[in-house]
Design an enzyme around this catalytic site. Sequence first.
Site, PDB file in Angstrom:
ATOM      1  N   ASP A   1       0.786  -1.230   0.000  1.00 29.63           N
ATOM      2  CA  ASP A   1       0.000   0.000   0.000  1.00 29.63           C
ATOM      3  C   ASP A   1       0.818   1.281   0.000  1.00 29.63           C
ATOM      4  O   ASP A   1       0.376   2.290  -0.539  1.00 29.63           O
ATOM      5  CB  ASP A   1      -0.925   0.015   1.229  1.00 29.63           C
ATOM      6  CG  ASP A   1      -1.900  -1.148   1.224  1.00 29.63           C
ATOM      7  OD1 ASP A   1      -2.447  -1.453   0.150  1.00 29.63           O
ATOM      8  OD2 ASP A   1      -2.107  -1.747   2.292  1.00 29.63           O
TER       9      ASP A   1
ATOM     10  N   GLU B   1       2.232  -2.651   4.311  1.00 25.73           N
ATOM     11  CA  GLU B   1       0.814  -2.965   4.190  1.00 25.73           C
ATOM     12  C   GLU B   1       0.105  -2.053   5.191  1.00 25.73           C
ATOM     13  O   GLU B   1       0.545  -1.925   6.342  1.00 25.73           O
ATOM     14  CB  GLU B   1       0.583  -4.439   4.536  1.00 25.73           C
ATOM     15  CG  GLU B   1      -0.803  -4.937   4.300  1.00 25.73           C
ATOM     16  CD  GLU B   1      -1.193  -5.010   2.828  1.00 25.73           C
ATOM     17  OE1 GLU B   1      -2.411  -4.965   2.578  1.00 25.73           O
ATOM     18  OE2 GLU B   1      -0.317  -5.112   1.945  1.00 25.73           O
TER      19      GLU B   1
ATOM     20  N   LYS C   1      -3.502  -0.914   7.191  1.00 24.48           N
ATOM     21  CA  LYS C   1      -4.848  -1.328   7.575  1.00 24.48           C
ATOM     22  C   LYS C   1      -5.426  -0.286   8.521  1.00 24.48           C
ATOM     23  O   LYS C   1      -4.705   0.293   9.343  1.00 24.48           O
ATOM     24  CB  LYS C   1      -4.837  -2.690   8.289  1.00 24.48           C
ATOM     25  CG  LYS C   1      -4.314  -3.832   7.444  1.00 24.48           C
ATOM     26  CD  LYS C   1      -5.226  -4.135   6.285  1.00 24.48           C
ATOM     27  CE  LYS C   1      -4.644  -5.211   5.385  1.00 24.48           C
ATOM     28  NZ  LYS C   1      -5.444  -5.388   4.178  1.00 24.48           N
TER      29      LYS C   1
END
EC number: 3.1.21.4
Length: 157
Positions: A58, A68, A70
């Site tokens: 990401d 990554e 979240k």
Amino acid sequence: MSHPDLNKLLELWPHIQEYQDLALKHGINDIFQDNGGKLLQVLLITGLTVLPGREGNDAVDNAGQEYELKSINIDLTKGFSTHHHMNPVIIAKYRQVPWIFAIYRGIAIEAIYRLEPKDLEFYYDKWERKWYSDGHKDINNPKIPVKYVMEHGTKIY
């Protein structure tokens, strides 16, 4: 015919557009889509840059380390979403990068945690074993509990 709150929305709209313009500057096309507004906040707090596209990691830092990302609204759920088709290929990708977990209450950010791949190995191993024991069937979006993130992560905000 229009709702009485329309005038309030019209009054706020220039500020919302300014927020969207800032998001565009950081590679986020729509603050109302895919947690775009929250993503912008996390990027600015962490100093990360969004990686374009829907595949792959990401975000990336100045040193080239990919992440990554979240986020979660703890008023709605207690577990971070992962991937809708969890399998050994996705798990291998996840094992390569740190994860940034942003915890929100509604739209207000409460904390950001960083977990290294080793911190998430418990889940990687568990998902991999499940995938093999279930006959190579992808796992639909296994969750990572907020409690686990808070206990095993490094709070960075």
